[in-house]
Enzyme design. Structure first.
Site, short mmCIF file in Angstrom:
data_model
loop_
_atom_site.label_atom_id
_atom_site.label_comp_id
_atom_site.label_asym_id
_atom_site.label_seq_id
_atom_site.Cartn_x
_atom_site.Cartn_y
_atom_site.Cartn_z
N ARG A 127 -2.66 1.25 1.45
CA ARG A 127 -2.59 1.19 2.91
C ARG A 127 -1.21 0.64 3.28
O ARG A 127 -0.71 -0.27 2.61
CB ARG A 127 -3.68 0.26 3.49
CG ARG A 127 -5.07 0.83 3.48
CD ARG A 127 -5.26 1.98 4.49
NE ARG A 127 -6.61 2.53 4.46
CZ ARG A 127 -6.96 3.61 3.74
NH1 ARG A 127 -6.08 4.24 2.99
NH2 ARG A 127 -8.20 4.06 3.78
N GLU A 182 1.58 4.00 10.83
CA GLU A 182 1.23 5.33 10.34
C GLU A 182 0.49 6.07 11.43
O GLU A 182 -0.47 5.51 11.96
CB GLU A 182 0.36 5.22 9.08
CG GLU A 182 0.04 6.57 8.48
CD GLU A 182 -0.76 6.49 7.17
OE1 GLU A 182 -0.44 5.63 6.33
OE2 GLU A 182 -1.70 7.28 7.02
N HIS A 228 0.57 10.79 3.62
CA HIS A 228 -0.84 10.51 3.28
C HIS A 228 -1.55 11.77 2.78
O HIS A 228 -2.60 12.17 3.30
CB HIS A 228 -1.56 9.92 4.51
CG HIS A 228 -2.68 8.96 4.12
ND1 HIS A 228 -2.99 7.83 4.84
CD2 HIS A 228 -3.53 8.97 3.05
CE1 HIS A 228 -4.00 7.19 4.25
NE2 HIS A 228 -4.33 7.87 3.17
N ALA A 284 -1.99 12.23 -0.78
CA ALA A 284 -2.29 12.06 -2.21
C ALA A 284 -3.59 12.78 -2.57
O ALA A 284 -3.75 13.25 -3.70
CB ALA A 284 -2.39 10.58 -2.57
N ASN A 285 -4.51 12.83 -1.62
CA ASN A 285 -5.75 13.57 -1.86
C ASN A 285 -5.88 14.63 -0.76
O ASN A 285 -6.60 14.46 0.20
CB ASN A 285 -6.95 12.62 -1.82
CG ASN A 285 -8.24 13.34 -2.10
OD1 ASN A 285 -8.31 14.21 -2.97
ND2 ASN A 285 -9.27 13.02 -1.33
#
Lengths: 308, 308
Positions: free
Chosen positions: B221, B250, B269, B271-272
């Protein structure tokens, strides 16, 4: 404490701290050239002594490719010579993994962005998880790459000359079956030696069989890939992209089409860079110093009559 | 062949092929909602049915963070609900490894180059080989990251709440000893949960202890890092760089100082990412379908009274 039986090693032409530490770790003592049994050299042939004392029974060279040393007439048959073959495989495998991940996960376009374009990038970031990667020419570098791929749950197809099963690969094929993989694997790592048989190993026919999301990583020699055919495929978007640490021609000239393609990643033959060369070499040297002291066979012995 | 005892699963709101395949692999059959014992949902709460048939004994949600589902009032106490907690750790670890390698090996400046600047880049490409990496908050993602680091011969220092040894780490420290690592490790991966105790875990004092070649990777985070202190360190060049998949604020606003820094890598953001979400989810679903069929405890059960 200096042991009379400790191997007397000359480290030249500079006393690199990483390699010096490796020699000492293995029980060696650093001595001037005139007193040496073994010589460890950390630069190119230009600075190599024109004559060695007869006491020198072993010379360790710092590179894996030793053609320049033969060309310079340095290598003789009066002593054992060893190269650094294999020493850098781990470092090159690390670079390979970076290139493959950066391609599959669309890093170049994210780096170029100057704003938070999550909605745009989210559907374009891929993953290696569950994919199939073929390693063409799975020698030392390929073997060092496999643990990274296994960490990403990749199915590895290894291609070796003989087809003898490679540990960690799901499947190993002999080189004569290379034609089977182009439509079967998702991504391709080129790690084969450069020979007349491997020239343009990847050409139009092979590229045509790959998928729109396939990445090719070349860390071997530029000539293994037909550059014109590759650029055509990249421009057409018929494959995902190419990440190249080696090119043909090399150096890649200014203004070449490859420089402008968003789906090409070029690094200038730095997979095993100068910064880290002696740090990585140190372990290889330490192992050979220990073998020299014990009278065991050394690693990566050069055959002067064969020229490698 | 449909077995009468095969679990009857409804997959909605769309029949995602990866997840459908996972359900079938585990022996489940796909049925309309009215006939279902189990429901597997692959989108957000907006499209979730307002009422479920009483026959539904289990619901699998597609995300690890399930606050939006509680907020939408979807989760009840009439059946078992499972999240995707843990399912994506491998994918996030893969992104983390890419960010760390891209930083240490100076990929951004090589990507920006439009000519073969080997002499310039060669001394600036680093390696993970032989370095020490600290993983702060070594849970599922950290554990999935360790095999990649071990492949690069990295010494891993894991920080966990309890300090119970993490497999593959050279050393595991309890969270109260986090202060020891900043001068001890070469690089830092931030993977800790976001709590009041971890806010600004990395601030000026911690950055001041790092080396000029240290990289920080944050995939947890944004608030775990003091952005202003980080930007100051990056501008001063007192650390190697930062690779951030999460930021504070963010989304990172246009014109923010971080966008302009050559030693900062920003991915939004991802990564997934959505592309690979259901491909990665499929294995998690398959495992839970198999457990459901066998009457075993399911993975990642949500506690409606606790809210997670």
């Amino acid at each position: 404490m200096t042991d009379a039986s400790a191997p007397r090693i000359h480290l030249g032409p500079v006393e690199d701290p990483h390699v010096a530490d490796g020699i000492r770790r293995a029980g060696g003592v650093l001595v001037p050239l005139a007193e040496a049994e073994g010589v460890v050299w950390v630069q190119g042939p230009e600075t190599f002594p024109s004559a060695l004392p007869d006491s020198v029974r072993w010379v360790q060279l710092p590179f894996a490719g030793i053609e320049p040393w033969f060309d310079a007439g340095v290598i003789d048959d009066k002593r054992v010579w060893t190269s650094a073959a294999g020493a850098y495989a781990g470092n090159v495998a690390e670079h390979t993994m970076m290139l493959l991940l950066a391609g599959v996960r669309s890093l170049p376009e994210q780096l170029a962005a100057q704003s938070w374009r999550k909605e745009e990038f989210d559907p374009r970031v891929g993953t290696l998880q569950g994919s199939t990667v073929a390693i063409i020419g799975c020698g030392g570098i390929g073997r060092a790459l496999i643990p990274y791929l296994v960490a990403s749950k990749v199915k590895v197809i290894a291609i070796t000359r003989s087809g003898t099963p490679v540990e960690g690969a799901s499947e190993t094929l002999s080189a004569d079956r290379t034609g089977e993989i182009w439509s079967k694997a998702d991504h391709f790592v080129i790690a084969a030696p450069s020979t007349s048989a491997t020239r343009h190993l990847v050409g139009k026919a092979e590229l045509d069989q790959m998928s729109e999301s396939s990445w090719i990583v070349n860390i071997a020699r530029g000539t293994l890939v037909d550059t014109d055919a590759l650029v055509d495929a990249l421009e057409a978007g018929s494959i995902g992209g190419a990440a190249l640490d080696v090119t043909d021609p090399e150096p890649l000239p200014d203004g070449h089409r490859l420089w402008k393609l968003p789906n090409a990643i070029i690094t200038p033959h730095v997979a095993n860079p100068a910064t880290t060369l002696t740090r990585v070499l140190a372990d290889h040297v330490a192992a050979n110093v220990a073998r020299f002291a014990a009278g065991d066979d050394l690693t990566a012995v050069i055959d002067p009559s064969a020229g490698y």
